[in-house]
Design a protein around this motif. Sequence first.
Motif, PDB file in Angstrom:
ATOM      1  N   SER A  33     -84.850  13.295   3.184  1.00 60.06           N
ATOM      2  CA  SER A  33     -84.952  14.657   2.668  1.00 60.06           C
ATOM      3  C   SER A  33     -84.754  14.675   1.151  1.00 60.06           C
ATOM      4  O   SER A  33     -85.478  15.363   0.430  1.00 60.06           O
ATOM      5  CB  SER A  33     -83.913  15.542   3.359  1.00 60.06           C
ATOM      6  OG  SER A  33     -83.850  16.804   2.760  1.00 60.06           O
ATOM      7  N   ARG A  35     -85.334  12.234  -0.936  1.00 63.28           N
ATOM      8  CA  ARG A  35     -86.488  11.591  -1.594  1.00 63.28           C
ATOM      9  C   ARG A  35     -87.650  12.552  -1.772  1.00 63.28           C
ATOM     10  O   ARG A  35     -88.438  12.407  -2.698  1.00 63.28           O
ATOM     11  CB  ARG A  35     -86.951  10.376  -0.790  1.00 63.28           C
ATOM     12  CG  ARG A  35     -86.064   9.182  -0.982  1.00 63.28           C
ATOM     13  CD  ARG A  35     -86.515   7.985  -0.219  1.00 63.28           C
ATOM     14  NE  ARG A  35     -87.945   7.753  -0.312  1.00 63.28           N
ATOM     15  CZ  ARG A  35     -88.594   6.821   0.368  1.00 63.28           C
ATOM     16  NH1 ARG A  35     -87.938   6.055   1.192  1.00 63.28           N
ATOM     17  NH2 ARG A  35     -89.872   6.656   0.240  1.00 63.28           N
ATOM     18  N   THR A  36     -87.779  13.521  -0.883  1.00 65.29           N
ATOM     19  CA  THR A  36     -88.892  14.468  -0.982  1.00 65.29           C
ATOM     20  C   THR A  36     -88.490  15.772  -1.666  1.00 65.29           C
ATOM     21  O   THR A  36     -89.285  16.705  -1.714  1.00 65.29           O
ATOM     22  CB  THR A  36     -89.467  14.771   0.418  1.00 65.29           C
ATOM     23  OG1 THR A  36     -88.434  15.343   1.225  1.00 65.29           O
ATOM     24  CG2 THR A  36     -90.000  13.509   1.077  1.00 65.29           C
ATOM     25  N   ASP A  37     -87.267  15.830  -2.197  1.00 65.62           N
ATOM     26  CA  ASP A  37     -86.809  17.024  -2.899  1.00 65.62           C
ATOM     27  C   ASP A  37     -87.691  17.269  -4.127  1.00 65.62           C
ATOM     28  O   ASP A  37     -88.021  16.326  -4.849  1.00 65.62           O
ATOM     29  CB  ASP A  37     -85.353  16.828  -3.332  1.00 65.62           C
ATOM     30  CG  ASP A  37     -84.736  18.095  -3.862  1.00 65.62           C
ATOM     31  OD1 ASP A  37     -85.100  18.509  -4.987  1.00 65.62           O
ATOM     32  OD2 ASP A  37     -83.898  18.676  -3.162  1.00 65.62           O
TER      33      ASP A  37
END
Length: 152
Positions: A33, A35-37
């Motif tokens: 989660s 890393r995709t922020d």
Amino acid sequence: MIRLNPSNEPRKIDLGFGVEVTCAPLTSAIFASARTDPSVPALAVSDDPEAPGESREVVTAALVKAIAVRTIIAWDGVGDPDGNPVDPNPEWIGLLLDQWALYEAFNARFVAPFLILRQEGNGSAPLRNGTSAGARDTVTDATDLAPTAQES
């Protein structure tokens, strides 16, 4: 040997300077989660300074902050400019980790151990018993012998 801790209890981490944070466990789901922020920029894929994306250091700092926002659930020793204690929220967590020594401590004591464990799995052999006897060759055999160097 990897030692797994099945406890999902929060843990306290002393960051120094009178600051202690309580963190929920860092899991693969939280890491993915973070890393995709949207606050975590794309990593530059080349050494060209004109290439799109950010340096590894900038991406790492943003990722550590995104992990902190998802895991810090309480703290002691953190206050506003007037010295009043504040509760952790994304803004205060970001300000806390803008302090280099505290960022380094959080990264070293909380994030790095997770990444080290994650890295240990990257070299796994393809067989369940852990040997590499069943691994495919990654290159083919040379067809000709290389010439030897001439004597001078």
